[in-house]
Design an enzyme around this catalytic site. Sequence first.
Site, PDB file in Angstrom:
ATOM      1  N   ASP A  79      -0.552  -2.763  -4.362  1.00  0.00           N
ATOM      2  CA  ASP A  79      -1.757  -2.877  -3.521  1.00  0.00           C
ATOM      3  C   ASP A  79      -2.420  -1.497  -3.503  1.00  0.00           C
ATOM      4  O   ASP A  79      -2.152  -0.685  -4.392  1.00  0.00           O
ATOM      5  CB  ASP A  79      -1.389  -3.393  -2.119  1.00  0.00           C
ATOM      6  CG  ASP A  79      -2.564  -4.089  -1.429  1.00  0.00           C
ATOM      7  OD1 ASP A  79      -3.692  -3.581  -1.502  1.00  0.00           O
ATOM      8  OD2 ASP A  79      -2.360  -5.152  -0.807  1.00  0.00           O
ATOM      9  N   ASP A  80      -3.248  -1.189  -2.506  1.00  0.00           N
ATOM     10  CA  ASP A  80      -3.955   0.096  -2.526  1.00  0.00           C
ATOM     11  C   ASP A  80      -2.994   1.268  -2.722  1.00  0.00           C
ATOM     12  O   ASP A  80      -1.952   1.345  -2.085  1.00  0.00           O
ATOM     13  CB  ASP A  80      -4.706   0.312  -1.202  1.00  0.00           C
ATOM     14  CG  ASP A  80      -5.873  -0.651  -1.040  1.00  0.00           C
ATOM     15  OD1 ASP A  80      -6.578  -0.910  -2.030  1.00  0.00           O
ATOM     16  OD2 ASP A  80      -6.072  -1.143   0.080  1.00  0.00           O
TER      17      ASP A  80
ATOM     18  N   ARG B 198     -12.953   2.218  -4.787  1.00  0.00           N
ATOM     19  CA  ARG B 198     -13.472   1.053  -4.077  1.00  0.00           C
ATOM     20  C   ARG B 198     -13.828   1.356  -2.624  1.00  0.00           C
ATOM     21  O   ARG B 198     -13.071   1.993  -1.906  1.00  0.00           O
ATOM     22  CB  ARG B 198     -12.432  -0.063  -4.118  1.00  0.00           C
ATOM     23  CG  ARG B 198     -12.816  -1.298  -3.327  1.00  0.00           C
ATOM     24  CD  ARG B 198     -11.979  -2.494  -3.687  1.00  0.00           C
ATOM     25  NE  ARG B 198     -10.595  -2.373  -3.259  1.00  0.00           N
ATOM     26  CZ  ARG B 198      -9.806  -3.412  -3.030  1.00  0.00           C
ATOM     27  NH1 ARG B 198     -10.261  -4.648  -3.223  1.00  0.00           N
ATOM     28  NH2 ARG B 198      -8.560  -3.244  -2.655  1.00  0.00           N
TER      29      ARG B 198
ATOM     30  N   ASP C 235       0.829  -1.217   0.000  1.00  0.00           N
ATOM     31  CA  ASP C 235       0.000   0.000   0.000  1.00  0.00           C
ATOM     32  C   ASP C 235       0.862   1.265   0.000  1.00  0.00           C
ATOM     33  O   ASP C 235       1.885   1.314   0.683  1.00  0.00           O
ATOM     34  CB  ASP C 235      -0.869   0.072   1.273  1.00  0.00           C
ATOM     35  CG  ASP C 235      -1.894  -1.050   1.368  1.00  0.00           C
ATOM     36  OD1 ASP C 235      -1.769  -2.051   0.646  1.00  0.00           O
ATOM     37  OD2 ASP C 235      -2.814  -0.918   2.192  1.00  0.00           O
TER      38      ASP C 235
ATOM     39  N   LYS D 264     -14.997  -0.986   0.638  1.00  0.00           N
ATOM     40  CA  LYS D 264     -15.324  -2.341   1.084  1.00  0.00           C
ATOM     41  C   LYS D 264     -15.499  -2.366   2.588  1.00  0.00           C
ATOM     42  O   LYS D 264     -14.775  -1.693   3.325  1.00  0.00           O
ATOM     43  CB  LYS D 264     -14.280  -3.360   0.613  1.00  0.00           C
ATOM     44  CG  LYS D 264     -12.861  -3.019   0.962  1.00  0.00           C
ATOM     45  CD  LYS D 264     -11.870  -4.044   0.416  1.00  0.00           C
ATOM     46  CE  LYS D 264     -10.454  -3.682   0.875  1.00  0.00           C
ATOM     47  NZ  LYS D 264      -9.431  -4.635   0.504  1.00  0.00           N
TER      48      LYS D 264
ATOM     49  N   HIS E  77      -4.081  -1.263  -6.418  1.00  0.00           N
ATOM     50  CA  HIS E  77      -5.489  -1.614  -6.229  1.00  0.00           C
ATOM     51  C   HIS E  77      -6.410  -0.397  -6.163  1.00  0.00           C
ATOM     52  O   HIS E  77      -7.542  -0.509  -5.747  1.00  0.00           O
ATOM     53  CB  HIS E  77      -5.653  -2.461  -4.952  1.00  0.00           C
ATOM     54  CG  HIS E  77      -4.997  -3.811  -5.040  1.00  0.00           C
ATOM     55  ND1 HIS E  77      -5.015  -4.735  -4.025  1.00  0.00           N
ATOM     56  CD2 HIS E  77      -4.278  -4.397  -6.045  1.00  0.00           C
ATOM     57  CE1 HIS E  77      -4.350  -5.820  -4.394  1.00  0.00           C
ATOM     58  NE2 HIS E  77      -3.884  -5.644  -5.602  1.00  0.00           N
TER      59      HIS E  77
END
Length: 465
Positions: free
Chosen positions: A309-310, A364, A288, A366, A331
Amino acid sequence: MKETAAIAALAIAAGVAAQQSAYGQCGGVNWTGPTTCVSGYTCVYSNDYYSQCVPGAAATTAKTTTTKATSTKTSSTKTTKTTKTSKTSTTKTSSTKAPTSTTLSTKTTTKATTTTPGGGSGGSGCLVTAYASISSAVKSCTLITLSNISAPPSSSIDLQKLQPSATVVFAGLTTFGVTANNDFDPIVISGSNILITGADGHTIDGGGPNYWDGQGSNGGGDKPDHFIVVKKTSNARITNLNIKNWPVHCFSMTGNQGLTVSGLNLDNSDGDAANSKSGGKAAAHNSDGFDISSSDYVTLENINVHNQDDCVAVTSGTHITVTGMYCYGGHGLSIGSIGGKSNNTVDTVTFENSQIINSENGCRIKTNSGTTGTVKNIIYKSITLSGISDYGIDVQQDYLNGGPTGDPTNGVTISNVQFIDVTGTVKSSAYNYYILCGSGSCSGIAFSGTSITGGKTSCNYGSCP
Ligand SMILES: *[C@@H]1O[C@H](CO)[C@@H](O)[C@H](O)[C@H]1NC(C)=O
Ligand SMILES: *[C@@H]1O[C@H](CO)[C@@H](O)[C@H](O)[C@H]1NC(C)=O
Ligand SMILES: *[C@@H]1O[C@H](CO)[C@@H](O)[C@H](O)[C@H]1NC(C)=O
């Protein structure tokens, strides 16, 4: 015309070359480059070898310092010297952009006659060239240059006891001894009104290839889980850093108030390739860029992230603005996963004016299955997507142990989420839009000017565009 000529004449009279850019070097022994700064920045003496353009116009320090303009022709090696400068501009939190109202100042010699507004008692600029000297500089100096620091194993660059309004400049190459410990934090930052920045050409190298095994924090060898921890700061700024090859997550930001982060370059591109330990997968994992929690009034702006990743993940906090991001390979811009943590409230977060390229997801949100929490007042605006492999826009409430179950729950509420002018393309196997809400737990999810094409759509809330 007249003004241009006058300015040119002034520049020639003062022996001034081009003005140095923000945070660049503007003086030091044998320095032959520019010795004045662009508008809004002032040249501050750090040590005999290094002066730097930091935010603030000469005019803003005039009140508390004695400023003597040199009207004679001076040699280009003369440096601007300030043994202590007031940091009147460091409390701004909204932007690091230079004010436009400053006038072109002549070359000045500024002498210290002031005390540090934040109450620090330390000396002026300190040049640190050895790891062992960092702690004493942190205690006694308000302008610290960390030059070519090589931190030994298990040794953090500990910037938690900085004086109020202190500036730390990373210069040259910063490296770390290999430390196979999940809890080891290579750099830790805390303080009020502090500025953490980098000199031209510097690099902070996390030594990722020593750790990467394709598993990140999910397994494999032990590795520092958080490369740079920023905690309990108030009105801090982190600007112009070049960071590469962090082991797992890059920035962990928690408990901060009024934090501005701008002009960073985070490059984990070396971790895209597989290595001998990663079984054919990208060697870097869970990398991240920014993880933000329990923080209020945080701005991230004008930042490049190439990772796996993020790009940014907000897990709790309020009044967070993320703008001008270029996110590559990861991500996307994420909220979550929310629920089951120590803080489960996300309120007023804006992601805008950003690009997300060749990433799993674009935008996103979640939330975790069977937990409680609140996500509200979220805006994703003016975001362009391309090469998205999983979800362009994704809201899902079915996460458990880091993966989706397909069975959403409603303990975390999601309300007032606006997607405005989010445009671009996803791969044909991907979803343009994917919304999976629990029963009654989503409200006010709205789209305007949003158009994502190339893939499938699945929404159980309202009607996706
Ligand atoms: C500055 O230049 C002089 C003359 O070339 C040289 O002797 C001296 O070592 C230089 N100083 C530094 C710090 O580079
Ligand atoms: C760091 O080390 C390099 C290589 O020895 C040197 O060229 C450079 O001037 C140093 N930089 C700083 C800021 O000390
Ligand atoms: C959650 O984060 C907010 C800041 O956004 C903070 O004010 C609050 O104290 C935190 N709550 C807990 C339980 O840590």
